[in-house]
Enzyme design. Sequence first.
Site, PDB file in Angstrom:
ATOM      1  N   ASP A 173      10.083 -17.390 -70.492  1.00  0.00           N
ATOM      2  CA  ASP A 173      11.338 -16.643 -70.471  1.00  0.00           C
ATOM      3  C   ASP A 173      11.167 -15.216 -69.949  1.00  0.00           C
ATOM      4  O   ASP A 173      12.008 -14.713 -69.209  1.00  0.00           O
ATOM      5  CB  ASP A 173      11.956 -16.584 -71.879  1.00  0.00           C
ATOM      6  CG  ASP A 173      12.504 -17.940 -72.286  1.00  0.00           C
ATOM      7  OD1 ASP A 173      12.381 -18.885 -71.473  1.00  0.00           O
ATOM      8  OD2 ASP A 173      13.036 -18.047 -73.411  1.00  0.00           O
ATOM      9  N   LYS A 232      31.495 -42.673 -70.893  1.00  0.00           N
ATOM     10  CA  LYS A 232      32.827 -42.067 -70.794  1.00  0.00           C
ATOM     11  C   LYS A 232      32.773 -40.792 -71.620  1.00  0.00           C
ATOM     12  O   LYS A 232      32.875 -40.815 -72.838  1.00  0.00           O
ATOM     13  CB  LYS A 232      33.914 -42.996 -71.307  1.00  0.00           C
ATOM     14  CG  LYS A 232      35.284 -42.327 -71.293  1.00  0.00           C
ATOM     15  CD  LYS A 232      36.384 -43.287 -71.011  1.00  0.00           C
ATOM     16  CE  LYS A 232      37.781 -42.722 -70.967  1.00  0.00           C
ATOM     17  NZ  LYS A 232      37.993 -41.305 -71.031  1.00  0.00           N
TER      18      LYS A 232
HETATM   19  S1  IVH Z   1      36.003 -41.758 -63.126  1.00  0.00           S
HETATM   20  C1  IVH Z   1      39.064 -42.222 -60.765  1.00  0.00           C
HETATM   21  N1  IVH Z   1      33.965 -41.583 -64.769  1.00  0.00           N
HETATM   22  O1  IVH Z   1      38.208 -40.249 -68.278  1.00  0.00           O
HETATM   23  C2  IVH Z   1      39.322 -42.296 -62.190  1.00  0.00           C
HETATM   24  N2  IVH Z   1      36.044 -40.683 -65.505  1.00  0.00           N
HETATM   25  O2  IVH Z   1      40.796 -41.826 -68.512  1.00  0.00           O
HETATM   26  C3  IVH Z   1      38.717 -41.436 -63.183  1.00  0.00           C
HETATM   27  N3  IVH Z   1      35.971 -39.666 -67.733  1.00  0.00           N
HETATM   28  O3  IVH Z   1      40.295 -37.928 -66.870  1.00  0.00           O
HETATM   29  C4  IVH Z   1      37.443 -40.793 -62.983  1.00  0.00           C
HETATM   30  N4  IVH Z   1      33.844 -40.037 -68.115  1.00  0.00           N
HETATM   31  O4  IVH Z   1      37.900 -37.181 -67.002  1.00  0.00           O
HETATM   32  C5  IVH Z   1      35.268 -41.313 -64.589  1.00  0.00           C
HETATM   33  N5  IVH Z   1      32.072 -41.511 -66.079  1.00  0.00           N
HETATM   34  C6  IVH Z   1      33.353 -41.213 -65.908  1.00  0.00           C
HETATM   35  C7  IVH Z   1      34.121 -40.548 -66.896  1.00  0.00           C
HETATM   36  C8  IVH Z   1      35.470 -40.305 -66.645  1.00  0.00           C
HETATM   37  C9  IVH Z   1      34.950 -39.511 -68.594  1.00  0.00           C
HETATM   38  C10 IVH Z   1      37.352 -39.201 -67.974  1.00  0.00           C
HETATM   39  C11 IVH Z   1      37.968 -38.530 -66.796  1.00  0.00           C
HETATM   40  C12 IVH Z   1      39.400 -38.977 -66.747  1.00  0.00           C
HETATM   41  C13 IVH Z   1      39.512 -39.892 -67.910  1.00  0.00           C
HETATM   42  C14 IVH Z   1      40.277 -41.116 -67.471  1.00  0.00           C
END
Ligand code: IVH
Length: 669
Positions: A42, A124
């Site tokens: 650091d 997710k």
């Molecule tokens: S793909 C194109 N990948 O979930 C469609 N979304 O319900 C969406 N989210 O608002 C993006 N993890 O913020 C995607 N691995 C992931 C995700 C993700 C969380 C969230 C995203 C979106 C919501 C959709």
Amino acid sequence: MKSAEEYPVPELFDRSSYRALVEEIQFLAHQYYVLDSPLVDDAFYDDLFRLLQRVESLHTDLRDQDSPLKKIGGEISKDFSPVPHDPPMLSLDNALSLEEFLVFDERIRRETGQSHPEYHAEPKYDGLAAEILYLEGILRKASTRGDGFTGEDITHTMRTVANVPLSLRKKPGRLLIRGEVVMKKQDFLDLNAELTEKGKKNFANPRNAAAGSLRLQDSSVTRSRRLTFFPYSVTSIEGFTLPELQSDIWNTLFPELGFRPGELSFRGGREEVLKHYEAVESSRSELPFDIDGIVIKMNSLKTQQELGTTTRSPKFAIAWKFAARAGYTRINSIVYQTGRTGVITPVANLEPVTIGGVVVSRATLHNQSQMEKLDIRQGDTVEVIRSGDVIPRVVRVVPDEKHASREAPVFPTHCPSCGGPLVKEDIFVRCPNPDCSGRVVAQIQYFVSRDGIDVETLGEEWVQKFYSAGIISDAADIFALTKEQILPFEKMGEKLAAKIIASIHSRRSIPFAVFLRSLGIPGVGSHIAQILSENSGNLETLLAMDEKELTAIHEVGPATAKAIAEFRDNPRNRNLLEKFRKYGVELISPAPKKDSSFSGKTFVFTGTLKKLSRTEAAELVKERSGRVSGSVSAKTDYVVAGEAAGSKLEKAEQLQLTILTEEEFLSML
Ligand code: IVH
């Protein structure tokens, strides 16, 4: 690696020694924050950082956009100006069970013709979706998801997120990257402890904490919140070929650019994804951050493209949510609530408990018979579950030796709100008094809720307070509220009051079907409301229909027809409907069936609309056989420009297209 002493003295810095220092610090920060493998201690790093501070204060002309000093924060931004998303930031369809995932898989097989589609499974993340724009490798703009079409500018706070590079390792001409900003569980607990110490309100869960921390004016506070960014998709990249697979974006492209995707991504076919899901679910509590499921995407980007999207969500992906989560806590008291139809619901006040990241302090006991079946008593320890957006519920009493000695609750015989006698109907106990204050409040709450006309800022508590204070007595009265009337309430400020009044005002034009479902007539939910709206066209015609005519409408049953007739024949409701009209509520009629007035016409919406949401506007166009596009081209027929319209409007002007205001658009309908 060069230590601070090996650089020239600050006074003698020139462009090339400045860039060398900036890039060395960037490199070390990447090792530390992104790769988790520091190369120096650091003190070594801090010395370089201090040297840079000194150099920039002496040579203001040398300061660059990607200077690591920008990560310290301190930049104050007040406006959070709108940032359009092109293409829109969609949401994901959910699978809540194995069966629903298998249905998704079946559809993918059918639509792609592939017998063994390969998927990419990702966590997710449970945080706040964000988009970042890099030009020539330098972070230029960051924005929240907002309503999917337009977000808010959070560039100043995003800069302070430790693992977000200000300067990419490889520099495409333009890069739009999307991902989720999360707060790790430990950072969340630490933050709440600190807030408690300062006598400030805690955040309910890491997601709210992350969202609240990104949307701050003072970015140095954001920095102290220690957020983490996890990228999940690349929306566009110029001067670089996108790999063929989503898994390559994660494993190769992200790291090459200087990002670290979260762990737990996985590539495989259906059977392997099933196993992966189980493995992640069972290990989720050990993860440093919250996830609420896994996102399963078609791995081939080409197939993703071919499958395309609906207006709401991509067809190539699904969010497979984890099952409900349980927690254990004590019942402090049992109270009885009168709902909008008069049904009395027993509700348990609980010793607050965190379940799946949310603090739960109330849970429904459903009804008398359920309460008796579970044999729930005040003081019992119970199991509570919550899943998704559903209200938490008590599912079981945890047996203990004192249970038998606790008093069994007595279900009331009189309404807790109006004091009138209750009647038993089936498994429900109901207050039959239509003027019951409890019922009326619940009706107003329903009217403004998401299932109703959706006045976002007007929560249940405010409705209760306004009603108790006598400034509203039914749903129509909200349209007559003034800022002066609501300002004196405790916890109300200038800003909130203005926001509430503005959001009520913005719902003054309501699609007829939305209005109908908001009235809470038994049997008239979204779907039936839509059908009624299409078949009658307007309120007057609907109200003139008798029960026979109503039942003749496909899908409308005799019970619903009766409920509608009863609603109409009640003088209270007549008066209510008259008041809506008097207060300037405007009902937008549905397009007559098979309206093709917009056939062949393409619309583009840009900027913020005042009266309609984007989804509503798009629906109105589609109902009339028109098309809605996300980008302006010579083929666009109309550009509807709301407030703060940006580049799309400019382009429309260049192309000399027809540009409409929201009002003009509405009058075309
Ligand atoms: S793909 C194109 N990948 O979930 C469609 N979304 O319900 C969406 N989210 O608002 C993006 N993890 O913020 C995607 N691995 C992931 C995700 C993700 C969380 C969230 C995203 C979106 C919501 C959709």
